[in-house]
Structure formats: C-alpha cells, structure tokens
Write a protein that holds these residues in place. Structure first.
Motif, short mmCIF file in Angstrom:
data_model
loop_
_atom_site.label_atom_id
_atom_site.label_comp_id
_atom_site.label_asym_id
_atom_site.label_seq_id
_atom_site.Cartn_x
_atom_site.Cartn_y
_atom_site.Cartn_z
N GLU A 31 39.15 25.88 -8.30
CA GLU A 31 40.36 25.76 -7.49
C GLU A 31 40.14 24.91 -6.24
N VAL A 32 38.87 24.77 -5.82
CA VAL A 32 38.60 24.03 -4.58
C VAL A 32 37.80 22.75 -4.81
N ALA A 92 35.83 26.01 0.16
CA ALA A 92 37.26 26.17 0.47
C ALA A 92 37.55 25.72 1.90
N ARG A 93 36.66 26.05 2.83
CA ARG A 93 36.85 25.63 4.22
C ARG A 93 36.79 24.10 4.32
N HIS A 133 31.72 29.39 -2.55
CA HIS A 133 33.15 29.15 -2.71
C HIS A 133 33.85 29.11 -1.35
N LYS A 134 33.50 30.03 -0.46
CA LYS A 134 34.13 30.07 0.86
C LYS A 134 33.83 28.80 1.64
N GLU A 165 37.10 30.33 -9.63
CA GLU A 165 37.54 30.16 -8.25
C GLU A 165 37.02 28.83 -7.67
N LYS A 169 37.62 21.98 1.95
CA LYS A 169 38.85 21.44 1.38
C LYS A 169 40.01 21.60 2.35
N ALA A 170 40.06 22.73 3.04
CA ALA A 170 41.15 22.98 3.97
C ALA A 170 41.17 21.95 5.10
N ALA A 180 37.48 17.75 0.55
CA ALA A 180 37.14 18.44 -0.69
C ALA A 180 36.12 17.64 -1.50
#
Length: 516
Positions: A492-493, A462-463, A458-459, A489, A465-466, A470
């Motif tokens: 969400e990304v 998420a990075r 997930h992390k 979770e 996507k940021a 994504a």
C-alpha cells in the motif's frame, strides 16, 4: 616334493610370460579405442589448459596447504598414456609448488624446465617439513614469480634471512603472520636486496615494510591488513606513499590506519591539493571515520572505481555528516553512475566486479544530519538483525542516541524524544533491498533492544510516502518474520514489492506478525 615345487614355479613363470605377451596387444587395442573417445580427441593445448585450471585452483585455495606427497593435480598423469604425455610436456603445470617431500620437490623442479615458480607455504609452529621444503625451493630466488608465506611470528626472522638475494621475476608477494601482538612484524629492508623490479602485487598481514621503502613504487595492487596500531603509518605517510604509485589499480587498507581526527580538524599537515589515482578500479577502507574522510578528501579516483567503506567511530566523531559532501559531489557529477549502499562489514569483499559503485558498513547514526541526495538504492544485508533501514528512509534528529532502531515509527519519537524533521534523508531513494535480515518477531517499541519488525518498516515507509518521497521498489529476500499480512500493507505504501515468500525463522509461524 622339492622337484614338484620347482616345476610348478617354472610353469607359473612361463604362464606369466605368455600372459604378458597377450596383454601387450590388448593394451595396444585399448589405446586405439581410447583415442577415439571425444576427450582424447581434444587438442593438446585445451587439455593442458584444463590441467592448469585444476592446479591453479588448488594453489589459490587457502584451505589447501599441500600434502607430504605428490600434488593432487599429478593424478591426471595416471589416467592414460595420452593424458600423461600431455601433463609431462606441460612444464607450466609443475611450476605451482606447495609443501611436498624432498623427492617430489626435486622431481617437480626438474619438470618445470626452468620456468618461473609459484610458491605457497603455510608454516606451522613445528615446521620441520615446511622448512625443508622452503630450503629446497629458495635455492634459486631469481626464479620465483609468486610467493605466499604464512608464518608464525617466531620463525619470521629465519625465513626472511633466506630471501636476501635479488628477485628479478617476483610479481606477487604475500606475507601473513599468524599471531597478533602489540607490534607488527617488521619485514627487513634487505628483503630481496631491495631488487624487485617486476613486483606488482604486495599483500601484508600483521607485518609491514619500512614506510619509506621503494618497494611500493611499482605496485598495481596493495593490501595492508591488521597492522598493529604502534606500527601503522599515519594518514600523511600513506598519502605520501600513494602519490608515488600512479599505476595503482587495487587498494585495500583494512585495520591498517590510525585515527586522523587531529588532521581532520587542523588540516595543517596535509597537502593543499588532491592527487589522482587514475587507474584505481577497487578501493576498500576499513578505518576510523576521520581517516576515511581525510583519505577521500585528498585522493581523486575515477567514477568507475568500486568503493567499499567500513567506518569505525572516532572518540569525538559520532556522525557521518562530513562524508555526505564527498559522496554527493562524486555521484552528482554523473547521473548514470549511482551508488548501492549495503550494511554489513562481513560481506565487504563478496561482490567486486558486480557494478556496485559504493558499499558502506554503517555503524554510526547516519541520520544525525541531513544529506544523501545522491542515494538511489539502499541494500540491507545483515544476517542477524535489521540494522539501519529506518535511518535511511526517514531522517530524524534524536536528543539521545540509543541505537539505530530508536528512529523507527512514531512510538520511538514519543518514547525517546525524537524531534520531527521536515527534511527527508536521501530524497532520491527509489529502491530498498532487504536480504538475509531477521526482523523482530515480537516488536517491543519501548525497548532499547528492539531490532525492528516488519511493521516498523511499514511505518517508516508510510511516513516517507506521506511526505512525498515514496519508494518505487522494495525487495525482500531470505528474511525471517515477514508475515503475509504485513507484505500486503507494504504494497500500500510502495509501488512495487518483490518478496520471495519466506516468512519465518525457528520459533515463528507463517502469517503471524508477532502481536499475540
């Protein structure tokens, strides 16, 4: 008393004769009745084809090496008169020869009506029965069309000496030596008197022919596997062989080529121009990384070719970077042909013909250099531990290479000094598939042995996507330690998460993320 016994025997014999007379019309009626059943009304050609499929399945199954008796597909001739007539008149059915006793071997050869033979022999250490069978079936080598021999090293010389006459019909030859050694067995150049004009498939396991042999020129399928390092052809030799194989359709080189690091750096001993294998549909390379790079740099194959690569690390090569331009050039030339990369050499040959353009077993640090703009789909399919998704999803540069999971999440950067890089590996990556992966139940970010939990995944996502890259789709199937909360979770990304709902392995509990 004796007269009474004699009278009884005469009466019993008379009764038996009467029973036999009554049985004949009953059998005739049963034959008429069976003829009305659907299976008996099948055309002879269809029934014969079904019988042939059964025989072929036994012949192709490496787990079945024959019995010291009739072949199992002979049982179809015992079912009824109709089946027996069809079986006995299908000569092709009896041309599949596995180890059998001399009486049956003689009967099978007579039933073939001089058709070409398909022979498979698994010779053991004490090989009396197998050698008797081999003597019988090699009396006329000119009839052999398919020959598969699995031999212990100590018997190879004697067996090869029996195959010294021309084999004009030989189409497929498989030679498998069952014992490892520092040197592979050399198949003599006198095999079949070098006269195999119809040969199209050659498979060699732990043995090799002279690399200058003309046996290669007519092939459409070549497989070399587990050739001892002292007997392996150089990259220059294998390229020279392939140049004279324009009709090659299937090429499998597995632990058959040495490192080409010197060639990769010098390039002096290689031809200046690439050559084409225009008919190649399947290519598998299990070799040192430098060998794979040199090979792909000198051979051009069609875009429809399915490629499987398993790269071992060289002494001085620790990065996949030289491979990126080759793959990028290949897949950027046709936007409708995209690669699917999978991790796991164990599944190298499981999915030919499924449209997977490229499959790579990733062992070195894939993210040491930027690249991967051609990559659209990535598949993680490894049964014991998650191997490299973080490397693909977010590229970073590490001062210390300590294994694939050192690149996961912020904690890895803090612990191991991973430098933050703005560029993203595989910016076109749209889909990640995770299959049969055992995530870490208790994530220990400061441990070098941590294989990565679902939270680590997930992390990394998420990075990604940021930074504006994504994923569009994430598929998780048959994977352990994937808690419900962590899947939410992930949604969400990632735009679309397809999860089969499997959450645990032994020792875990549903819905737990391992923080306790």
């Amino acid at each position: 008393m004796e007269a009474t016994s004699g009278s009884i025997a005469e009466v019993q014999a008379r009764i038996d004769d009467e029973v036999a007379l009554l049985r004949l019309p009953i059998c005739a009626l049963l034959i008429q009745r069976n003829a009305l059943s659907p299976v008996s009304r099948l055309p002879h050609e269809i029934l014969a084809t079904i019988f042939l499929y059964q025989a072929y399945s036994f012949y192709q199954d490496p787990r079945y090496s024959g019995t010291w008796g009739a072949p199992p597909w002979a049982n179809v001739s015992y079912v009824c008169r109709h089946w027996r007539d069809v079986a006995l008149n299908t000569s092709f059915l009896w041309s599949f020869l596995l180890v059998s006793p001399p009486r049956w071997t003689k009967e099978l050869l007579s039933r073939t009506n001089m058709l070409p033979l398909r022979i498979r022999i698994n010779v053991r250490y004490w090989a009396r029965k197998e050698m008797i069978f081999l003597e019988q079936v090699t009396t006329d080598v000119t009839r052999i069309q398919d020959l598969s021999l699995k031999l212990p090293r100590n018997l190879t010389e004697g067996v090869f000496s029996k195959l010294s006459t021309p084999a004009p019909l030989l189409h497929t030859l498989r030679l498998f030596v069952t014992q490892n050694d520092t040197e592979s067995v050399l198949v003599p150049d006198t095999l079949f008197s070098r006269e195999t004009p119809a040969l199209r498939t050659l498979e060699l396991y732990r043995c090799h022919v002279p690399w200058s042999s003309p046996i290669f020129t007519t092939l459409t399928t070549l497989r070399l596997r587990d050739i001892a390092s002292s007997s392996q052809p150089t990259i220059t030799e294998i390229l020279a062989i392939l140049r004279h194989m324009p009709d090659l359709a299937h090429l499998y080189l597995e632990n058959a080529l040495p490192s080409a690091e010197d060639t990769l750096h010098s390039r002096d001993s290689l031809p200046s121009e690439c050559f084409d294998l225009p008919h190649l549909s399947c290519l598998a390379l299990v070799a040192p990384f430098s060998t794979v790079v040199v090979f792909l740099s000198n051979v051009t194959v069609p875009l429809k070719t399915e490629i499987r690569l398993c790269c071992r690390r060289d002494v001085f090569t620790a990065s996949y970077a030289p491979l990126y331009p080759l793959l990028e050039r290949r897949f950027n030339t046709a936007s409708d042909v995209g690669p699917v990369i999978q991790c796991g050499q164990r599944r190298l040959h499981e999915d030919w013909g499924r449209g997977i353009a490229l499959k790579v077993d990733i062992r070195a640090q894939l993210s040491e250099r930027s690249g991967g703009s051609w990559l659209a789909t990535f598949v993680v399919s490894y049964p014991w531990y998650i191997f490299t998704p973080s490397l693909i999803l977010s590229r970073r540069t590490s001062k210390r290479m300590i294994g694939s999971q050192s690149f996961l999440g912020d904690h890895a950067r803090r612990q191991y000094g991973v430098e933050n890089a703005e560029d993203i590996f595989a910016p076109a990556l749209a889909e990640l598939r995770v299959s049969a992966v055992t995530f870490s139940y208790n994530c220990h970010p400061r441990s070098r042995g941590c294989s990565g939990s679902a939270r680590c995944l997930h992390k990394a996502l998420a990075r990604r996507k940021a930074k504006g890259y994504a994923l569009k789709k994430l598929v998780i199937a048959d994977s352990s330690y994937v808690p419900d909360a962590q899947v939410e979770e992930l949604r969400e990304v990632v735009d679309e998460v397809d999860w089969d709902g499997y959450t645990q392995a032994s020792g875990g509990t549903n819905g737990s993320d391992g923080d306790d």
